[in-house]
Design a protein around this motif. Structure first.
Motif, PDB file in Angstrom:
ATOM      1  N   UNK A  95       0.202  -3.257  10.980  1.00  0.00           N
ATOM      2  CA  UNK A  95      -0.903  -2.887  10.091  1.00  0.00           C
ATOM      3  C   UNK A  95      -0.398  -1.994   8.951  1.00  0.00           C
ATOM      4  N   UNK A  96      -0.868  -2.285   7.745  1.00  0.00           N
ATOM      5  CA  UNK A  96      -0.632  -1.400   6.594  1.00  0.00           C
ATOM      6  C   UNK A  96      -1.997  -0.983   6.070  1.00  0.00           C
ATOM      7  N   UNK A  97      -2.182   0.313   5.882  1.00  0.00           N
ATOM      8  CA  UNK A  97      -3.512   0.798   5.509  1.00  0.00           C
ATOM      9  C   UNK A  97      -3.508   1.472   4.136  1.00  0.00           C
ATOM     10  N   UNK A  98      -4.560   1.204   3.367  1.00  0.00           N
ATOM     11  CA  UNK A  98      -4.848   1.990   2.169  1.00  0.00           C
ATOM     12  C   UNK A  98      -6.259   2.530   2.288  1.00  0.00           C
TER      13      UNK A  98
ATOM     14  N   UNK B 205       4.250  -9.823  -2.348  1.00  0.00           N
ATOM     15  CA  UNK B 205       5.653 -10.106  -1.982  1.00  0.00           C
ATOM     16  C   UNK B 205       5.717 -10.721  -0.581  1.00  0.00           C
ATOM     17  N   UNK B 206       4.968 -10.157   0.349  1.00  0.00           N
ATOM     18  CA  UNK B 206       5.004 -10.657   1.728  1.00  0.00           C
ATOM     19  C   UNK B 206       4.473 -12.092   1.798  1.00  0.00           C
ATOM     20  N   UNK B 207       3.423 -12.367   1.017  1.00  0.00           N
ATOM     21  CA  UNK B 207       2.851 -13.712   1.034  1.00  0.00           C
ATOM     22  C   UNK B 207       3.810 -14.732   0.410  1.00  0.00           C
TER      23      UNK B 207
ATOM     24  N   UNK C 164       0.646 -10.011   9.748  1.00  0.00           N
ATOM     25  CA  UNK C 164       0.497  -8.856   8.868  1.00  0.00           C
ATOM     26  C   UNK C 164      -0.993  -8.567   8.699  1.00  0.00           C
ATOM     27  N   UNK C 165      -1.350  -7.322   8.965  1.00  0.00           N
ATOM     28  CA  UNK C 165      -2.766  -6.916   8.900  1.00  0.00           C
ATOM     29  C   UNK C 165      -2.880  -5.808   7.853  1.00  0.00           C
ATOM     30  N   UNK C 166      -3.566  -6.098   6.750  1.00  0.00           N
ATOM     31  CA  UNK C 166      -3.745  -5.100   5.696  1.00  0.00           C
ATOM     32  C   UNK C 166      -5.177  -4.598   5.780  1.00  0.00           C
TER      33      UNK C 166
ATOM     34  N   UNK D 202       9.784  -1.575   5.093  1.00  0.00           N
ATOM     35  CA  UNK D 202       9.292  -1.185   6.414  1.00  0.00           C
ATOM     36  C   UNK D 202       8.641  -2.381   7.125  1.00  0.00           C
ATOM     37  N   UNK D 203       7.808  -3.121   6.392  1.00  0.00           N
ATOM     38  CA  UNK D 203       7.114  -4.261   7.017  1.00  0.00           C
ATOM     39  C   UNK D 203       8.100  -5.333   7.439  1.00  0.00           C
TER      40      UNK D 203
END
Ligand SMILES: [Zn+2]
Ligand SMILES: [Zn+2]
Length: 437
Positions: free
Chosen positions: A94-97, A147-149, A159-161, A427-428
């Motif tokens: 998970x990446x959080x904003x 970038x990840x996509x 990947x969970x944003x 990191x991801x």
């Protein structure tokens, strides 16, 4: 034999090197997503929304992620956004904003400064500004997401944003969890977040293994007196005088009761009482914030506040006991030490060894702690936001840089946003390259 060994070693080395290289976003990758991330930053900076009212912000983020191929759900815990990109077997990361801005009038003088006003929850007209830098976090997440996509061969897993509302009111994380963040969607094995600030120059990230920030408690205290004519104080019980004495007595908790060396802050952030010079009001309200590192110190300070507030009201002759409401509370954010150690490697590869620094725990708090408490080991990084020259000057006795929440807070956008994207991708990709811990 020797040569066979040598060639085995060199191929292992090559594998290790290519493994690292794979986590680092190339300049081409970063520059290909940067203009869109930059435009999103400017757009969101100019149209900030208050906590729990981030409807336009959330739809912009949702639309952007949907167009990149993420499976997007809106309205999670209010205005929260969850975007999932599945890419084969592997861990969920998970990446959080955050999504929210603050009731602050922007005075940066930037060409894209916010001029927005909005009604706050009590109906008052307030200026609104991204004075905490959450706009930069959103822009970085959007760049990283792209970038990840576009590089699904470089990672595998899920990947969970997430775009979390209402961080500034310490309520959005909990509301997202209560709305099924980790039951309706895959529960992440690891979580990552970052926060921009002027404590580091742009270009750097800071890692604090273990305790990252403080326990935070907000208290609302109502002191009851007896109102009347300002010329006849003898016929009243003046809550303003009781409040004044209470505020001073509260200062002795940290200076006289807490063990020297332990971290504790007691701040009275507002006092509200009265309407007119010649009227003694019925009541006075105080707003406090309390910060601590340790649970026992937290308990000690909260108990001392209750004791002091009640005793001062009694000393002032108040006939009704003061009301003490615990309006907000959050635990400290804990950075998993093993994770911090592991992720230092890809961060150094992406940013350069000298740009990944060890940082001390900080006082401002964060409701990211609610995610950690759900059993998600995490790394919460500090992102440098200061203009490197101004940062160096301020360290040499020059002007102090504005902190987050200041009307003058303005991160050095280009280097900070580039660094945030590079750090997040590194990191991801590391976490999504092998087994998560
Ligand atoms: Zn903030
Ligand atoms: Zn913030």
């Amino acid at each position: 034999m020797k040569t066979a060994m040598m060639s085995l070693l060199s191929s292992l080395l090559a594998l290790a090197v290519s493994g690292y290289a794979q986590t680092v976003a190339t300049s081409k990758e970063v520059e290909s997503v940067y203009p869109a991330a930059h435009d999103l930053y400017i757009d969101i900076h100019q149209s900030p929304e208050l906590s729990s009212h981030e409807t336009q912000t959330a739809s912009k983020i949702a639309a952007r992620l949907r167009s990149l191929g993420y499976e997007v759900t809106e309205g999670v815990g209010g205005t929260g956004v969850v975007a999932i990109l599945k890419n084969g077997a592997g861990p969920t990361v998970m990446l959080r904003t955050e999504l929210d801005a603050l009731p602050v009038e922007e005075k940066t003088g930037l060409p894209y400064a916010s001029k927005v006003h909005a009604k706050d929850d009590s109906g008052r007209d307030v200026p609104v500004m991204h004075a905490c830098g959450h706009d930069l976090h959103m822009a970085a997440l959007a760049g990283t997401a792209a970038i990840m996509a576009h590089s699904k061969e470089s990672w595998h897993g899920t990947l969970m944003l997430i775009g979390q509302p209402a961080e500034e009111t310490i309520s959005g994380a909990k509301r997202m969890i209560d709305d099924g963040l980790f039951t309706r969607f895959p529960k992440p094995a690891v979580g990552v977040a970052l926060h921009v600030g002027n404590d580091l120059p742009a270009g750097q990230v800071g890692i604090t293994p273990g305790i990252y920030n403080t326990n935070a408690d907000s208290l609302r205290i109502t002191i009851y007196g007896k109102g009347g004519h300002g010329a006849s104080p003898n016929e009243t019980i003046d809550p303003i005088v009781i409040a004044a004495r209470t505020i001073l007595a509260l200062q002795t908790i940290v200076s006289r009761e807490v063990k020297p060396g332990e971290m504790a802050v007691v701040t009275v952030g507002y006092i509200r009482a009265g309407t007119k010079n010649n009227i003694i009001p019925d009541q006075a309200e105080l707003g406090l914030t309390v910060r601590t590192f340790k649970t026992n110190v937290r308990k000690q300070v909260l108990a001392a506040i209750t004791r002091v507030v009640k005793a001062e009201a009694m000393a002032g002759g108040a006939q009704q006991e003061p009301l003490i409401e615990h309006s907000e509370a959050t635990d400290l954010v804990y950075n998993d030490p093993a994770l911090a150690q592991r992720l230092r490697v890809p961060l150094e590869a992406a940013l350069g060894k000298e740009n990944v620094v060890a940082t001390e725990p900080i006082a401002p708090s964060e409701d990211y702690s609610f995610f950690v408490e759900q059993g998600i080991p995490s790394l919460y990084m500090s992102l440098g936001g200061a203009d490197p020259q101004k940062f160096a000057d301020s360290r040499n006795g020059g002007t102090m840089l504005p902190s987050n929440h200041s009307p003058y807070f303005a991160p050095d956008m280009d280097p900070a946003l580039h660094t945030a994207i590079r750090a997040e991708v590194a990191v991801l990709r590391n976490l999504l390259n092998g087994a998560a811990q």
